[in-house]
Design a protein around this motif. Structure first.
Motif, PDB file in Angstrom:
ATOM      1  N   PRO A   1       0.780  -1.305  -0.033  1.00  0.00           N
ATOM      2  CA  PRO A   1      -0.019  -0.216  -0.075  1.00  0.00           C
ATOM      3  C   PRO A   1       1.064   1.425  -0.061  1.00  0.00           C
ATOM      4  N   THR A   2       1.256   1.789  -1.129  1.00  0.00           N
ATOM      5  CA  THR A   2       2.125   2.871  -1.358  1.00  0.00           C
ATOM      6  C   THR A   2       2.203   4.019  -0.683  1.00  0.00           C
ATOM      7  N   ALA A   3       0.965   4.707  -0.096  1.00  0.00           N
ATOM      8  CA  ALA A   3       1.132   5.739   0.644  1.00  0.00           C
ATOM      9  C   ALA A   3       1.599   5.599   2.041  1.00  0.00           C
ATOM     10  N   HIS A   4       1.911   4.319   2.729  1.00  0.00           N
ATOM     11  CA  HIS A   4       2.265   3.872   3.759  1.00  0.00           C
ATOM     12  C   HIS A   4       3.602   3.633   3.849  1.00  0.00           C
ATOM     13  N   VAL A   5       4.167   3.463   2.635  1.00  0.00           N
ATOM     14  CA  VAL A   5       5.773   3.142   2.711  1.00  0.00           C
ATOM     15  C   VAL A   5       6.718   3.791   3.575  1.00  0.00           C
ATOM     16  N   GLY A   6       7.500   3.216   4.349  1.00  0.00           N
ATOM     17  CA  GLY A   6       8.441   3.988   5.291  1.00  0.00           C
ATOM     18  C   GLY A   6       7.550   4.565   6.449  1.00  0.00           C
ATOM     19  N   ASP A   7       6.264   4.156   6.529  1.00  0.00           N
ATOM     20  CA  ASP A   7       5.299   4.767   7.681  1.00  0.00           C
ATOM     21  C   ASP A   7       4.669   3.602   8.551  1.00  0.00           C
TER      22      ASP A   7
ATOM     23  N   MET B   1       5.465  -0.976  11.718  1.00  0.00           N
ATOM     24  CA  MET B   1       6.265  -0.309  10.522  1.00  0.00           C
ATOM     25  C   MET B   1       5.941  -0.992   9.223  1.00  0.00           C
ATOM     26  N   ILE B   2       5.951  -0.061   8.196  1.00  0.00           N
ATOM     27  CA  ILE B   2       5.768  -0.716   6.803  1.00  0.00           C
ATOM     28  C   ILE B   2       6.942  -0.434   6.287  1.00  0.00           C
ATOM     29  N   MET B   3       7.700  -1.441   5.488  1.00  0.00           N
ATOM     30  CA  MET B   3       8.943  -1.479   4.763  1.00  0.00           C
ATOM     31  C   MET B   3       9.238  -0.081   4.078  1.00  0.00           C
ATOM     32  N   SER B   4      10.476   0.446   3.972  1.00  0.00           N
ATOM     33  CA  SER B   4      10.799   1.582   3.283  1.00  0.00           C
ATOM     34  C   SER B   4      10.885   1.188   1.653  1.00  0.00           C
ATOM     35  N   TRP B   5      11.199   2.337   1.241  1.00  0.00           N
ATOM     36  CA  TRP B   5      11.461   2.133  -0.553  1.00  0.00           C
ATOM     37  C   TRP B   5      12.585   1.610  -0.466  1.00  0.00           C
ATOM     38  N   ALA B   6      13.668   1.850   0.211  1.00  0.00           N
ATOM     39  CA  ALA B   6      15.169   1.297   0.127  1.00  0.00           C
ATOM     40  C   ALA B   6      15.017  -0.369   0.329  1.00  0.00           C
ATOM     41  N   ALA B   7      14.299  -0.596   1.491  1.00  0.00           N
ATOM     42  CA  ALA B   7      13.910  -2.203   1.555  1.00  0.00           C
ATOM     43  C   ALA B   7      13.206  -2.821   0.540  1.00  0.00           C
ATOM     44  N   LEU B   8      12.233  -2.055   0.072  1.00  0.00           N
ATOM     45  CA  LEU B   8      11.468  -2.595  -1.159  1.00  0.00           C
ATOM     46  C   LEU B   8      12.243  -2.915  -2.288  1.00  0.00           C
TER      47      LEU B   8
END
Ligand SMILES: [Zn+2]
Length: 259
Positions: A92-98, A112-119
């Motif tokens: 769910p892209t609005a919540h990435v890193g959040d 915690m939701i994964m960060s863009w770097a982790a994805l």
């Protein structure tokens, strides 16, 4: 098609029933191989659903998917890699890193939701990253223009951040209707996962692929049963035994109450 959420041991509130321990998840992945299941990528199943004539699926195919991209996915991924099981992760892209702020209760909202770097890391390691829409709202309850932009925004963000085409979609909560399904198709997704609690088979809609929830309570026999029958027959069995139990209790208490 199995629908997992979280592998860990720290969930609370409404999230707890969606989380299984690393040990039980490892048992399930080992069971797949031991029982002769052949884990395949979601894309392979979707291709077969679109062209059922093509002989592309092994015997007893099984697909593993993860929803919501909780930060502890990396732990699950280590286990999947060890057992050589391909996986699709829906973000769910609005919540990435959040945080998981779409949940109603406070206890569940702070995961915690994964960060863009982790994805980007897991994507580079072979995980198929798909869209779970942008805000994680029930799309069938939105005005269709809002649903369309939520779906399209998520795809554009993922493709921009990962630098690769994104083909897979999973409806938040499994909710969709004909208009939402069309919006997903028109946004350029090649296949989409629903829920349905049922095993997938010939004739399934590749834009509404059925998924089932594996048990999270440590019961490997229940996992074997879900693989064969989906969640529905299991629920029916539970419902029947619950009814029988209630009836027995009523009879017993009725007997006691009589003089
Ligand atoms: Zn979700």
């Amino acid at each position: 098609v199995l629908c997992y959420h979280s592998v860990g041991s720290r969930a609370c509130g409404e999230l707890r029933r969606w989380e299984l321990t690393p040990a039980f998840f490892e048992d399930q992945m080992a069971y797949l191989r031991d029982a002769g299941y052949a884990p395949v990528p979601l894309a392979t199943l979707a291709r077969w659903l679109r062209e059922p004539g093509a002989d592309m699926l092994p015997d007893r195919p099984v697909v593993v998917t993860f929803d919501d991209a909780y930060a502890n996915f990396e732990q699950a991924f280590a286990i999947l890699a060890r057992h050589d099981v391909p996986v699709t992760l829906f973000v769910p892209t609005a919540h990435v890193g959040d945080r998981s702020s779409w949940y109603a209760t406070q206890a569940a909202r702070d995961r915690m939701i994964m960060s863009w770097a982790a994805l980007a890391d897991v994507h580079a390691s072979g995980v198929e990253v798909g869209s779970h829409a942008h805000r994680h709202v029930p799309l069938d309850e939105q005005p269709i223009a809002v649903a369309r932009s939520d779906i399209a925004r998520s795809k554009a963000l993922l493709e921009d951040k990962l630098g690769a085409p994104v083909q897979a979609f999973a409806y938040p909560y499994g909710y969709f209707d004909a208009a939402v399904r069309r919006a997903v198709r028109d946004s350029g997704f090649r296949y989409a996962c629903a829920v349905k609690n049922w095993t997938s088979g010939p004739g399934d809609d590749h834009l509404a692929i059925a998924r089932i929830f594996p048990p999270t309570d440590g019961d490997l026999v229940a996992f074997a049963r879900v693989l064969l029958h989906g969640n529905r027959s299991r629920r029916r069995t539970e419902a029947v035994s619950t009814k029988a139990w209630r009836l027995a209790r009523r009879v017993r208490s009725g007997l006691r109450r009589r003089p």
